[in-house]
Design a protein around this motif. Structure first.
Motif, PDB file in Angstrom:
ATOM      1  N   ARG A  27       0.839  -1.207   0.000  1.00 30.14           N
ATOM      2  CA  ARG A  27       0.000   0.000   0.000  1.00 30.14           C
ATOM      3  C   ARG A  27       0.868   1.249   0.000  1.00 30.14           C
ATOM      4  O   ARG A  27       0.483   2.274  -0.509  1.00 30.14           O
ATOM      5  CB  ARG A  27      -0.912   0.020   1.225  1.00 30.14           C
ATOM      6  CG  ARG A  27      -2.043  -0.956   1.087  1.00 30.14           C
ATOM      7  CD  ARG A  27      -2.962  -0.864   2.273  1.00 30.14           C
ATOM      8  NE  ARG A  27      -3.795  -2.056   2.326  1.00 30.14           N
ATOM      9  CZ  ARG A  27      -4.417  -2.476   3.403  1.00 30.14           C
ATOM     10  NH1 ARG A  27      -4.316  -1.809   4.537  1.00 30.14           N
ATOM     11  NH2 ARG A  27      -5.153  -3.560   3.364  1.00 30.14           N
ATOM     12  N   ASN A  28       2.015   1.140   0.641  1.00 27.47           N
ATOM     13  CA  ASN A  28       2.882   2.325   0.588  1.00 27.47           C
ATOM     14  C   ASN A  28       4.351   2.042   0.248  1.00 27.47           C
ATOM     15  O   ASN A  28       5.209   2.878   0.474  1.00 27.47           O
ATOM     16  CB  ASN A  28       2.761   3.172   1.863  1.00 27.47           C
ATOM     17  CG  ASN A  28       2.719   2.314   3.104  1.00 27.47           C
ATOM     18  OD1 ASN A  28       3.114   1.157   3.061  1.00 27.47           O
ATOM     19  ND2 ASN A  28       2.249   2.871   4.196  1.00 27.47           N
ATOM     20  N   HIS A  29       4.599   0.857  -0.282  1.00 23.33           N
ATOM     21  CA  HIS A  29       5.947   0.551  -0.770  1.00 23.33           C
ATOM     22  C   HIS A  29       5.847  -0.209  -2.072  1.00 23.33           C
ATOM     23  O   HIS A  29       5.091  -1.169  -2.151  1.00 23.33           O
ATOM     24  CB  HIS A  29       6.696  -0.362   0.212  1.00 23.33           C
ATOM     25  CG  HIS A  29       6.984   0.270   1.515  1.00 23.33           C
ATOM     26  ND1 HIS A  29       6.065   0.293   2.536  1.00 23.33           N
ATOM     27  CD2 HIS A  29       8.079   0.891   1.980  1.00 23.33           C
ATOM     28  CE1 HIS A  29       6.588   0.919   3.582  1.00 23.33           C
ATOM     29  NE2 HIS A  29       7.804   1.301   3.264  1.00 23.33           N
ATOM     30  N   GLU A  30       6.622   0.191  -3.044  1.00 27.05           N
ATOM     31  CA  GLU A  30       6.650  -0.609  -4.270  1.00 27.05           C
ATOM     32  C   GLU A  30       7.356  -1.944  -3.972  1.00 27.05           C
ATOM     33  O   GLU A  30       6.919  -2.997  -4.393  1.00 27.05           O
ATOM     34  CB  GLU A  30       7.382   0.154  -5.368  1.00 27.05           C
ATOM     35  CG  GLU A  30       6.814  -0.147  -6.739  1.00 27.05           C
ATOM     36  CD  GLU A  30       7.213   0.894  -7.764  1.00 27.05           C
ATOM     37  OE1 GLU A  30       7.660   0.495  -8.828  1.00 27.05           O
ATOM     38  OE2 GLU A  30       7.098   2.110  -7.457  1.00 27.05           O
ATOM     39  N   ILE A  31       8.465  -1.842  -3.234  1.00 23.91           N
ATOM     40  CA  ILE A  31       9.149  -3.035  -2.714  1.00 23.91           C
ATOM     41  C   ILE A  31       9.013  -2.967  -1.186  1.00 23.91           C
ATOM     42  O   ILE A  31       9.416  -1.978  -0.567  1.00 23.91           O
ATOM     43  CB  ILE A  31      10.649  -3.017  -3.083  1.00 23.91           C
ATOM     44  CG1 ILE A  31      10.844  -2.904  -4.610  1.00 23.91           C
ATOM     45  CG2 ILE A  31      11.372  -4.244  -2.527  1.00 23.91           C
ATOM     46  CD1 ILE A  31      10.445  -4.125  -5.402  1.00 23.91           C
ATOM     47  N   VAL A  32       8.432  -4.006  -0.613  1.00 23.93           N
ATOM     48  CA  VAL A  32       8.188  -3.974   0.829  1.00 23.93           C
ATOM     49  C   VAL A  32       9.441  -4.455   1.566  1.00 23.93           C
ATOM     50  O   VAL A  32       9.892  -5.586   1.336  1.00 23.93           O
ATOM     51  CB  VAL A  32       6.993  -4.874   1.196  1.00 23.93           C
ATOM     52  CG1 VAL A  32       6.603  -4.679   2.653  1.00 23.93           C
ATOM     53  CG2 VAL A  32       5.819  -4.607   0.278  1.00 23.93           C
ATOM     54  N   PRO A  33      10.017  -3.615   2.424  1.00 22.60           N
ATOM     55  CA  PRO A  33      11.236  -4.025   3.133  1.00 22.60           C
ATOM     56  C   PRO A  33      11.012  -5.331   3.916  1.00 22.60           C
ATOM     57  O   PRO A  33       9.957  -5.505   4.539  1.00 22.60           O
ATOM     58  CB  PRO A  33      11.481  -2.861   4.110  1.00 22.60           C
ATOM     59  CG  PRO A  33      10.717  -1.711   3.546  1.00 22.60           C
ATOM     60  CD  PRO A  33       9.561  -2.274   2.801  1.00 22.60           C
ATOM     61  N   SER A  34      11.996  -6.208   3.859  1.00 25.71           N
ATOM     62  CA  SER A  34      11.880  -7.514   4.541  1.00 25.71           C
ATOM     63  C   SER A  34      11.444  -7.356   5.985  1.00 25.71           C
ATOM     64  O   SER A  34      10.579  -8.086   6.486  1.00 25.71           O
ATOM     65  CB  SER A  34      13.231  -8.216   4.543  1.00 25.71           C
ATOM     66  OG  SER A  34      13.631  -8.441   3.245  1.00 25.71           O
ATOM     67  N   SER A  66      17.916  -4.404  -4.896  1.00 24.82           N
ATOM     68  CA  SER A  66      18.684  -3.352  -5.577  1.00 24.82           C
ATOM     69  C   SER A  66      18.876  -2.113  -4.700  1.00 24.82           C
ATOM     70  O   SER A  66      19.951  -1.534  -4.683  1.00 24.82           O
ATOM     71  CB  SER A  66      18.035  -2.993  -6.912  1.00 24.82           C
ATOM     72  OG  SER A  66      16.692  -2.670  -6.716  1.00 24.82           O
ATOM     73  N   LYS A  67      17.818  -1.703  -3.975  1.00 20.80           N
ATOM     74  CA  LYS A  67      17.978  -0.532  -3.086  1.00 20.80           C
ATOM     75  C   LYS A  67      18.059  -0.966  -1.629  1.00 20.80           C
ATOM     76  O   LYS A  67      18.791  -0.405  -0.844  1.00 20.80           O
ATOM     77  CB  LYS A  67      16.799   0.421  -3.269  1.00 20.80           C
ATOM     78  CG  LYS A  67      16.845   1.171  -4.591  1.00 20.80           C
ATOM     79  CD  LYS A  67      15.740   2.207  -4.640  1.00 20.80           C
ATOM     80  CE  LYS A  67      15.582   2.767  -6.036  1.00 20.80           C
ATOM     81  NZ  LYS A  67      14.175   3.010  -6.371  1.00 20.80           N
ATOM     82  N   TYR A  68      17.254  -1.922  -1.285  1.00 23.62           N
ATOM     83  CA  TYR A  68      17.268  -2.510   0.061  1.00 23.62           C
ATOM     84  C   TYR A  68      16.642  -3.881  -0.082  1.00 23.62           C
ATOM     85  O   TYR A  68      16.050  -4.190  -1.120  1.00 23.62           O
ATOM     86  CB  TYR A  68      16.489  -1.630   1.053  1.00 23.62           C
ATOM     87  CG  TYR A  68      15.098  -1.278   0.573  1.00 23.62           C
ATOM     88  CD1 TYR A  68      14.853  -0.102  -0.123  1.00 23.62           C
ATOM     89  CD2 TYR A  68      14.027  -2.150   0.776  1.00 23.62           C
ATOM     90  CE1 TYR A  68      13.588   0.216  -0.599  1.00 23.62           C
ATOM     91  CE2 TYR A  68      12.759  -1.832   0.313  1.00 23.62           C
ATOM     92  CZ  TYR A  68      12.551  -0.651  -0.381  1.00 23.62           C
ATOM     93  OH  TYR A  68      11.299  -0.344  -0.852  1.00 23.62           O
ATOM     94  N   ASP A  69      16.735  -4.678   0.938  1.00 23.55           N
ATOM     95  CA  ASP A  69      16.216  -6.035   0.847  1.00 23.55           C
ATOM     96  C   ASP A  69      14.690  -6.016   0.994  1.00 23.55           C
ATOM     97  O   ASP A  69      14.172  -5.570   2.025  1.00 23.55           O
ATOM     98  CB  ASP A  69      16.858  -6.862   1.969  1.00 23.55           C
ATOM     99  CG  ASP A  69      16.661  -8.339   1.719  1.00 23.55           C
ATOM    100  OD1 ASP A  69      17.148  -8.816   0.669  1.00 23.55           O
ATOM    101  OD2 ASP A  69      15.993  -8.986   2.536  1.00 23.55           O
ATOM    102  N   GLY A  70      13.995  -6.479  -0.035  1.00 26.32           N
ATOM    103  CA  GLY A  70      12.537  -6.432   0.067  1.00 26.32           C
ATOM    104  C   GLY A  70      11.834  -7.336  -0.928  1.00 26.32           C
ATOM    105  O   GLY A  70      12.468  -8.043  -1.717  1.00 26.32           O
ATOM    106  N   PHE A  71      10.512  -7.287  -0.886  1.00 24.67           N
ATOM    107  CA  PHE A  71       9.696  -8.175  -1.720  1.00 24.67           C
ATOM    108  C   PHE A  71       8.515  -7.416  -2.313  1.00 24.67           C
ATOM    109  O   PHE A  71       8.044  -6.434  -1.743  1.00 24.67           O
ATOM    110  CB  PHE A  71       9.137  -9.333  -0.869  1.00 24.67           C
ATOM    111  CG  PHE A  71      10.200 -10.188  -0.261  1.00 24.67           C
ATOM    112  CD1 PHE A  71      10.667 -11.313  -0.926  1.00 24.67           C
ATOM    113  CD2 PHE A  71      10.751  -9.849   0.978  1.00 24.67           C
ATOM    114  CE1 PHE A  71      11.666 -12.100  -0.364  1.00 24.67           C
ATOM    115  CE2 PHE A  71      11.752 -10.628   1.534  1.00 24.67           C
ATOM    116  CZ  PHE A  71      12.214 -11.765   0.866  1.00 24.67           C
ATOM    117  N   ARG A  72       8.056  -7.895  -3.450  1.00 20.32           N
ATOM    118  CA  ARG A  72       6.774  -7.429  -3.968  1.00 20.32           C
ATOM    119  C   ARG A  72       5.997  -8.631  -4.477  1.00 20.32           C
ATOM    120  O   ARG A  72       6.584  -9.683  -4.779  1.00 20.32           O
ATOM    121  CB  ARG A  72       6.961  -6.399  -5.079  1.00 20.32           C
ATOM    122  CG  ARG A  72       7.601  -6.945  -6.339  1.00 20.32           C
ATOM    123  CD  ARG A  72       7.472  -5.966  -7.507  1.00 20.32           C
ATOM    124  NE  ARG A  72       8.301  -6.373  -8.629  1.00 20.32           N
ATOM    125  CZ  ARG A  72       7.965  -7.319  -9.511  1.00 20.32           C
ATOM    126  NH1 ARG A  72       6.829  -7.971  -9.383  1.00 20.32           N
ATOM    127  NH2 ARG A  72       8.778  -7.627 -10.502  1.00 20.32           N
TER     128      ARG A  72
END
Ligand code: ADP
Ligand code: MG
Length: 392
Positions: A27-34, A66-72
Motif C-alpha cells: 500500500r505504501n511501498h513498491e518493494i516492501v522491506p523484509s 537493488s535498493k534494500y532487501d525487500g519483496f513485492r
C-alpha cells in the motif's frame, strides 16, 4: 502465465499470511522491506523466513535487493490472494481452462459447486505498458500506491460497477457476479468474439443492433472507448453481448466526440470489410445527431453532452468519481503513447500472448484449499502498516 492450481492447493495458512503481509506493505511501498514483512506477518520463531522461501520458489513473490532487501507480489501472488478470497466466499470451487488473453487481462473458466461455469477475468493493467507510461509521464509520482496492483484493482472495480449498471439498464452484457482485488467474476458468454466470425446470416441486422448499442450507451451518457470486433461476442443465433468496460468514459469527457467517433468508425469499417456492407443508416435519438460527411457517409455527433450518467449505480458498487479520474489518467497516457514495448525489463511478470500454456488447459480442477480463512490477517496479532524508517 501459469495458474498452477496444484501450488494453490498446497499453500498453508502461514503462506497466505505472509503473502497478505506483502500485499499490505505494498500500500505504501513498491518493494516492501523484509523487516516490514516480518513485522506485519509476525509469525513465531522466525517462521516468516521459511515461508518467504517457499513463496519465492513458486514465483508468488519477487525478491528485490537493488535498493534494500525487500519483496513485492507477482501477478501470480495477487491472483492467488483473489482466488482464495473468492473460494472462501463460495463464489466458485474450481478453476479451468484459460479462455482468453488480452493485452491487459487473462480470462479463465471457473466452476461453481453446482457445476455452473463462470468466467474469471484477472486484470493486468500495466502488464504491457505501465512501466513505459510511468517512465514517460510521471503523473503518478506523488503516490507510491499508484502501482500496477492499484491500477488493476481499479480496472476490475470499474468493470464490475459498469457491468452491473449496464445490466440493470437492460444492456446485453455478462452478469456481474463478484469482484475482489483485480479479479471480476461474471457469467460465461456463449459464442465467439465477432472477429472470429466469417459469415453471418443477417449481417445488416447484426450491424444495426451493434450501432444501436453505441447510440444507446451514449443516451445513457457513456462511451465504450474500445468498441470493436474483439469486444463484441456473438452466438449461433447472432445474439450480441458486449464485454470489456475498464476504459469507458462519460459523454461529458473532453475527448468524448473523438472516442465516440472511433467506436462508430470501428464498427463501420469492420462490417464494410468483412461483410461488404454499404450503408444507408440513420439514427434518431436525443443524444446523437446524424449527418453525412463529404463522401456521403453517415456521421454521428454527440449533442447532449450531459445525458444521465450512471453515477448512482456506479457509486453503489464502490466506484467513485475519483477512481474514474485516476484510471482515466492512466488510460489516456496509454492511448497517447500507443503502447511502446520499449521498457520491457524481462522480469517474470511479462507475459506473451502466445503463452497460453498447456498447464491451463487441463480442464476444470477443483480447489480444495488447505484452510478456509479469509485472506486478510486475523485480529489476534498486531498489524502495522506504517511507513517504515528504512529508505524507500
Ligand atoms: P481485455 O481487456 O484484455 O481485452 P476482454 O474482456 O476483452 O479482455 O476479454 C478477452 C477475451 O476473453 C475476449 O475476447 C473473449 O474471447 C474472452 N472473454 C472475456 N469475457 C468473457 C466472458 N464473460 N465469457 C466468455 N469469454 C469471455
Ligand atoms: Mg478486449
Amino acid at each position: 502465465m501459469k495458474l498452477d492450481v496444484e501450488v494453490l492447493r498446497t499453500l498453508s495458512k502461514d503462506d497466505f499470511r505472509v503473502l497478505t503481509a506483502v500485499e499490505m506493505g505494498m500500500r505504501n511501498h513498491e518493494i516492501v522491506p523484509s523487516e516490514l514483512v516480518h513485522r506485519i506477518a509476525s509469525l513465531k520463531h522466525g517462521g516468516t523466513y521459511k515461508v518467504l522461501k517457499n513463496l519465492l520458489k513458486h514465483k508468488l513473490l519477487h525478491h528485490d535487493s537493488s535498493k534494500y532487501d525487500g519483496f513485492r507480489l507477482t501477478y501470480l501472488g495477487y491472483d492467488f490472494l483473489a482466488i482464495k478470497t473468492m473460494v472462501n466466499r463460495g463464489v466458485f470451487v474450481a478453476v479451468g481452462c484459460q479462455i482468453g488473453v488480452g493485452k491487459e487481462s487473462d480470462i479463465f473458466e471457473v466452476a461453481r459447486e453446482d457445476g455452473t461455469v463462470l468466467a474469471m477475468k484477472l486484470h493486468r493493467l500495466g502488464r504491457v505498458s505501465f512501466r513505459a507510461v510511468k517512465s514517460k509521464r510521471d503523473y503518478l509520482r506523488h503516490r507510491s500506491s499508484y502501482n500496477w496492483l492499484y491500477l488493476s484493482r481499479l480496472a476490475a472495480l470499474k468493470e464490475f460497477a459498469f457491468m452491473k449498471a449496464l445490466e440493470e439498464h437492460g444492456f446485453p452484457v455478462p452478469n456481474a457476479v463478484d469482484c475482489n482485488r483485480h479479479c471480476v467474476i461474471m457469467s460465461l458468454v456463449q459464442g465467439y468474439p465477432l472477429v472470429q466470425v466469417k459469415q453471418l446470416e443477417n449481417p445488416e441486422t447484426v450491424f444495426e443492433t451493434i450501432i444501436g448499442l453505441v447510440v444507446r450507451l451514449a443516451e445513457h451518457g457513456l462511451i465504450h472507448c474500445d468498441f470493436n470486433e474483439f469486444n463484441i461476442m456473438i452466438d449461433d443465433d447472432e445474439k450480441i453481448t458486449m464485454i470489456d468496460f475498464p476504459q469507458m468514459v462519460s459523454v461529458s469527457h473532453q475527448n468524448a466526440q473523438m472516442y465516440f467517433d472511433r467506436d462508430v468508425e470501428c464498427i463501420f469499417k469492420f462490417f464494410r470489410k468483412r461483410f461488404n456492407l454499404t450503408f444507408e443508416y440513420t439514427v434518431d435519438t436525443d443524444c446523437t445527431e446524424v449527418d453525412t460527411d463529404d463522401s456521403g457517409r453517415p456521421c454521428f455527433s454527440l449533442i447532449n453532452k450531459d445525458a444521465g450518467f450512471l453515477d448512482k449505480e456506479l457509486a453503489a458498487s464502490g466506484f467513485t468519481r475519483k477512481d474514474q479520474e485516476d484510471i482515466e489518467k492512466f488510460i489516456e497516457g496509454d492511448i497517447e503513447k500507443n503502447i511502446s514495448n520499449g521498457d520491457d525489463d524481462g522480469s517474470e511478470d511479462d507475459v506473451h500472448i502466445s503463452d497460453l500454456n498447456e498447464e491451463n488447459n487441463k480442464g476444470i480442477e477443483s480447489l480444495h484449499l488447505q484452510d478456509q480463512v479469509e485472506s486478510t490477517l486475523d485480529g489476534d496479532r498486531p498489524v502495522e502498516v506504517k511507513e517504515s524508517k528504512q529508505k524507500s
